[in-house]
Design an enzyme around this catalytic site. Structure first.
Site, mmCIF file in Angstrom:
data_model
loop_
_atom_site.group_PDB
_atom_site.id
_atom_site.type_symbol
_atom_site.label_atom_id
_atom_site.label_comp_id
_atom_site.label_asym_id
_atom_site.label_seq_id
_atom_site.Cartn_x
_atom_site.Cartn_y
_atom_site.Cartn_z
ATOM 1 N N GLU A 55 0.841 -1.196 0.000
ATOM 2 C CA GLU A 55 0.000 0.000 0.000
ATOM 3 C C GLU A 55 0.877 1.247 0.000
ATOM 4 O O GLU A 55 2.029 1.196 0.414
ATOM 5 C CB GLU A 55 -0.888 0.030 1.265
ATOM 6 N N LYS B 15 2.334 4.661 1.416
ATOM 7 C CA LYS B 15 2.515 5.194 2.766
ATOM 8 C C LYS B 15 2.201 6.685 2.711
ATOM 9 O O LYS B 15 3.013 7.498 2.266
ATOM 10 C CB LYS B 15 3.951 4.947 3.227
ATOM 11 N N ASP C 296 1.764 10.398 3.746
ATOM 12 C CA ASP C 296 2.530 11.236 4.672
ATOM 13 C C ASP C 296 1.560 12.084 5.488
ATOM 14 O O ASP C 296 1.271 13.224 5.148
ATOM 15 C CB ASP C 296 3.480 12.125 3.853
ATOM 16 N N TYR D 252 -6.881 2.294 6.498
ATOM 17 C CA TYR D 252 -6.146 1.134 5.982
ATOM 18 C C TYR D 252 -6.138 -0.068 6.920
ATOM 19 O O TYR D 252 -5.510 -1.074 6.616
ATOM 20 C CB TYR D 252 -4.712 1.535 5.639
ATOM 21 N N LYS E 143 10.914 3.123 2.643
ATOM 22 C CA LYS E 143 11.003 4.583 2.481
ATOM 23 C C LYS E 143 11.639 4.943 1.144
ATOM 24 O O LYS E 143 12.682 4.388 0.791
ATOM 25 C CB LYS E 143 11.855 5.161 3.615
ATOM 26 N N CYS F 170 21.142 44.718 9.210
ATOM 27 C CA CYS F 170 19.902 44.243 8.590
ATOM 28 C C CYS F 170 19.829 44.753 7.149
ATOM 29 O O CYS F 170 19.975 45.947 6.908
ATOM 30 C CB CYS F 170 18.707 44.746 9.391
ATOM 31 N N CYS G 257 16.773 47.503 6.973
ATOM 32 C CA CYS G 257 16.801 48.806 7.634
ATOM 33 C C CYS G 257 18.209 49.291 7.970
ATOM 34 O O CYS G 257 18.400 50.421 8.383
ATOM 35 C CB CYS G 257 15.944 48.776 8.903
ATOM 36 N N CYS H 259 17.095 41.074 13.481
ATOM 37 C CA CYS H 259 17.040 42.523 13.516
ATOM 38 C C CYS H 259 15.964 42.870 14.539
ATOM 39 O O CYS H 259 14.836 42.430 14.418
ATOM 40 C CB CYS H 259 16.656 43.069 12.147
ATOM 41 N N CYS I 47 12.167 48.737 11.850
ATOM 42 C CA CYS I 47 12.500 47.954 10.652
ATOM 43 C C CYS I 47 11.239 47.664 9.845
ATOM 44 O O CYS I 47 10.278 47.102 10.367
ATOM 45 C CB CYS I 47 13.153 46.632 11.051
HETATM 46 ZN ZN ZN Z 1 15.825 45.547 10.068
#
Ligand code: ZN
Length: 669
Positions: free
Chosen positions: A114, A116, A118, A227, A315, A409, A412, A427, A432
């Protein structure tokens, strides 16, 4: 009159039949015939009729899927039979070994292979043909009672489709999952709200099932494949293949891609076939499940402590592709986190064209030695965001460049900070623009300054049109500015201005929480107010003053000190002060400090009070109520039918009291 009722009953049944038909078209056949809107109208008609004629309500009506109030926590369910997990295999050779092990114990077995799925394993329990409980796997022995959430899944039959008495009480097991398309929809919505995205359909399904409000769960449009038929032998069923056919007949959604195999070679062939075809499916699979078909043989093979000897999972390998890494960009998330992102030469992977992949953080880049200009291997393992796995050092020309995360950053330009572990770079600048919307929405939250009219769409416009540089600026908005925005008239602008004005009077704990100091949630804000009587006092506090407070540790103390040291904070506080925002602890909080900062948690139902009433009593006496169990709790108040918090409280050796003891405590104090 009686005839009338008969007619209405007919009408109700017709509506139910229609709704169930459209559920099947949408969820099982994936070929909806009507729009969501038309579907909602059918549902609305049915709800109205059932409300008018309550005697005609039945537990299997589709209206039962949308009802139910939000829960406070899930109750614990003990599984009748342990929910086992499967051992994994990763290669055809291992499947042959599995076959050999079985042949040593028993002869003449066939296999069922069958897909699998997820998703998240669940157990569904039916009594008298009606869905009674739905539970998560949990640790295999105990799971969470998620019946309300399970009911929202339209492919879970609320009533078994048979009159055969022997099938009236059964337990089945299956996998709750989300379609790939639905994951996209949910993630788009989360992105617009600044919430973290789900990495894959399994995480999204698990997160959805854990929601406490079934109405929210309903919106996620979960699906299920069943199942397993527990104790199938008891019902005269001899094989897994037969069980699947019967489950389908009983109205369960069973995945059609199943194969009965005489030999393990056939199993391997089927596995290989699906490993190639897996991207064509509308949902994610991460492998195959192989079971011995005959229940009699399963019995002989038995189980080990954790998994059955008669089943195994195979898998699939994660899909990989080779491509060139052209550049590394740095993105600033809405929470201020800086993330390096690889810009790739577009390449096909797992059915989609990939142009970008995450590099997680500087440490990962160094560990994998990834440079700009490298040839790299990228992978997608059920994840929607591909990942750079490794660089191909042998293909370097010498022109590759070493990348370093910036110390400013990129949005900003202000200095970034590292978290305690030194891995996450942020940041923190209150001005910002990458984070401004999130910060203002947080400031306006109910537990913060409670400015209801300051919603997502409006804040987006304010930031976009540069009407605000930080949350302090909202106190300087005027009617002309507001009325110029989309969907804001004179009246609604006036209302909002009133709300903003009103928010200046909020208590000190609301304000401290609203400031958005890292690691300072509502609970910590309340603790701080127990110890400081104004914002200025808190701003003046030294680290050792903060550390003297119970529940405040190094991390929180540092966050507070750092926050008030910054220039951008100074700017905002100045604006708040100028606007006349209250910086002082209210008098009522000073007087009513009888419970002296004691922390309470409630579980189960109380006889005399609703949960909200009890919480209000605690709060008005100077105590605090929390919802998550931790060792910092002073009293656990236990009512009727307590949930998992009770068990956890016992484990942590917390002080547990009943309702009467709680009342005594309140009176005494
Ligand atoms: Zn920033």
């Amino acid at each position: 009159m009686k005839q009338d009722l008969e007619k209405i009953k007919d009408k109700i049944e017709k509506l139910r039949g229609e709704i169930e038909y459209h559920n099947r078209r949408y969820y099982i056949d994936a070929m909806p015939e009507i729009s969501d809107y038309e579907y909602d109208l059918l549902m609305k008609d049915l709800i109205e009729l059932e409300e008018k004629y309550p005697s005609l309500k039945t537990p299997d009506s589709p209206t039962q899927r949308v009802g139910g109030a939000p829960l406070d926590e899930f109750k614990t369910v003990i599984h009748k039979k342990q929910m086992l997990s499967l051992d994994n295999t990763y290669s055809p050779d291992e499947l042959i070994e599995f076959d050999n092990r079985i042949k040593k114990i028993t002869e003449k077995v066939t296999y069922v292979a069958e897909l699998k799925i997820d998703g998240v394993a669940v157990a569904l329990h039916y009594e008298n043909f009606i869905l009674k409980t739905g539970a998560t796997r949990g640790d295999g022995i105990k799971g969470d009672d998620i019946t309300q959430n399970i009911k929202t899944i339209r492919t879970v039959p609320l009533k078994i489709k048979t009159n055969e008495k022997k099938f009236s009480d059964i337990e089945v097991r299956g996998e709750v999952y989300l379609s790939k398309k639905q994951l996209d929809i949910i993630n788009q919505e989360r992105e617009s709200k600044g919430e973290p995205l789900f990495a894959n359909t399994r995480n999204a399904a698990a997160g959805s099932l854990r929601l406490l409000d079934p109405k929210e769960v309903s919106k996620r449009k979960l699906n299920v494949f069943v199942y397993s038929f527990e104790d199938a032998v008891k019902y005269g069923i001899k094989t897994q293949f037969e069980a699947l056919k019967i489950l389908e007949k009983l109205g369960f959604a069973v995945n059609p891609n199943v194969k009965l195999c005489e030999k393990i070679e056939e199993v391997i062939e089927f596995c290989n076939e699906w490993e190639k075809k897996r991207n064509d499916l509308p949902y994610s699979i991460d492998g195959m499940v192989i079971k011995v078909n005959e229940f009699e043989k399963q019995e002989i093979l038995g189980v080990t402590s954790k998994s059955p000897r008669w089943a195994i999972s195979y898998k699939f390998k994660a899909e990989q592709a080779k491509t060139k890494l052209n550049n590394i960009l740095v993105q600033v998330g809405r929470q201020g986190t800086l993330t390096p992102v690889a810009e790739l030469e577009p390449v096909k992977l797992a059915g989609t064209i990939v142009k970008r992949a995450t590099l997680h953080n500087q440490e990962e880049i160094e560990r994998k030695d990834i440079r700009i200009g490298d040839w790299v291997i990228i992978e997608k393992a059920g994840e929607i965001i591909p990942e750079v796995i490794r660089s191909l050092k042998e293909e370097r020309t010498g022109n590759e460049k070493i990348f370093k995360m910036p110390d400013k950053c990129p949005v900003c330009g202000s200095d970034v900070t590292k978290d305690e572990g030194g891995v996450i770079i942020r940041c923190d600048n209150l001005q910002c623009r990458a984070q401004l919307e999130g910060r203002i929405l947080h400031f306006a939250e109910r537990d913060a300054m409670n400015i209801e009219g300051l919603g997502k769409a409006l804040v987006h416009q304010l930031v976009e049109k540069r009407m605000v540089d930080d949350y302090g600026d909202i106190y300087f908005l005027d009617i002309f500015k507001l009325a110029s925005l989309e969907r804001m008239g004179q009246k609604s602008s006036e209302n909002l201005l009133n709300q903003i004005k009103e928010s200046k009077k909020r208590d000190l704990d609301n304000l401290i929480y609203a400031l958005g100091i890292r690691n300072v949630g509502k609970h910590t804000a309340e603790i701080l107010v127990d110890n400081f009587s104004s914002l200025y006092d808190l701003m003046k506090a030294k680290k050792e003053d903060l550390l003297k407070i119970k529940e405040i540790g190094d991390i929180v103390a540092n966050s507070i000190i750092d926050f008030f040291k910054r220039k951008d904070t100074e700017k905002v506080i100045e604006k708040l002060k100028k606007a006349g925002v209250n910086f002082n602890k209210s008098k009522s909080k000073i007087i009513k400090n009888i419970l002296g900062g004691k922390v309470f948690i409630f579980t189960g139902e109380l006889k005399n009070y609703s949960r909200q009433e009890a919480a209000n009593i605690v709060k008005s006496s100077g105590g605090r109520v929390v919802s998550a169990i931790s060792k910092n709790i002073d009293f656990v108040v236990v009512g009727e039918n307590p949930g998992s918090k009770y068990e956890k409280a016992k484990k942590l050796n917390l002080k547990i009291i009943d309702e009467q003891e709680f009342l005594n405590l309140i009176k005494k104090s």
